[in-house]
Design an enzyme around this catalytic site. Structure first.
Site: not given
Length: 301
Positions: A149, A162, A166
């Site tokens: 991401s 997150y 990622k």
């Protein structure tokens, strides 16, 4: 392009993963549709999303089986790979797509929120990839597609867990590509821009946030699938260790960390000379504190 191959897609009960499963089945692959059926936060379980995708694939003449094991546990992840072997006799493609969100500003993030996201995204990607590795190694072929991401590649607010997971996946993918190159196994990353239920959890409290979400809603998850199908095919046999991003009709090749500028002092450095010489010389090349939307500032094409 995938005739005779077997693809395992995690988190394939909806969103991007669902489109990956449908596209790979349409390209001729037998597909393991893995989805635990949790909420965006990783709570609960529901087998129906995975089975519904399987039915859709079968209704179009494709071949698929459902699997509802969790990627976030080593033993369970092995069962996902075993499902492919039991159902189709082999595994050729692993798509690490499963994910959850527990967004919170770093200073408020709980240990549980950190661990839950790391367990699914980063540990889950390792577990499933590692479970498939002996089979890829013995058959001297295979392909990994990992979802990263721009939250990790560039940055975003309120996503320390997150973003770390990622960006960790990028390092994992590169290591897999290096370690398994002699066995003709490839590993690449895709950073997707698309409207899904995970993106749907982005706050929309300010006008800027509302405008950003409105743009994201126009981005179809199906637009990501063609690149994934290509990467899984033999036509991508020389493509490995790369990071791609897809936004509507745009495909980006993302940069990887390399030195930008260096400074040298024959007699070595002191804190004072670092302050007086090194930092002023390097400062022009500092990266700004950008977020993903600052870097991708133009409307999707």
């Amino acid at each position: 392009m995938l005739e005779g191959k077997v693809a395992l897609v995690t988190g394939a009960g909806g969103g991007i993963g669902r489109d990956f499963a449908l596209a790979m089945a349409a390209a001729g692959a037998g597909v393991v549709v893995n989805d635990l059926g949790t909420s965006v936060k990783g709570e609960g379980a529901d087998a129906s999303p995975a089975f519904e995708v399987v039915q859709t694939i079968k209704s179009k003449g494709g071949s698929a089986v459902a699997n509802t094991d969790s990627v976030a546990d080593w033993t369970s992840a092995n069962k996902i790979v075993q499902c492919a072997l039991d159902s189709f006799g082999r595994v050729d493609v692993v798509v690490n797509n499963a994910g959850i969100l527990r967004d919170r500003f770093f200073f408020n993030m709980s240990i549980e929120e950190w661990r839950a996201v790391i367990d699914v995204h980063l540990n889950g990607s390792f577990y499933v990839a590692r479970a498939a590795a002996p089979h890829f190694k013995s058959q001297e072929s295979g392909c990994y597609v990992h979802m990263t991401s721009t939250s990790g590649l560039v940055g975003n607010l309120g996503q320390a867990n997150y973003s770390a997971a990622k960006l960790g996946i990028v390092g994992l993918s590169k290591s897999i590509a290096l370690d398994m190159a002699k066995y003709h196994v490839r590993s690449n990353c895709i950073a997707p821009f698309a409207w899904s239920r995970m993106i749907g959890s982005i706050p929309t409290e300010t006008e800027e946030q509302k405008e950003r979400v409105a743009k994201l809603k126009s981005l179809e998850t199906a637009k990501i699938a063609p690149l994934a199908v290509f990467l899984a095919s033999d036509q991508a046999k020389d493509v490995t260790g790369q990071i791609f991003a897809v936004r509507a009709n745009e495909i980006f090749l993302m940069s990887q960390n390399r030195p930008l500028r260096s400074v040298h002092r024959a007699e070595g450095w002191t804190p004072e000379t670092v302050a007086a010489h090194a930092i002023p010389a390097l400062r022009a090349h500092f990266y700004p504190l950008d977020r993903s939307q600052d870097v991708f500032s133009w409307d999707p094409l």
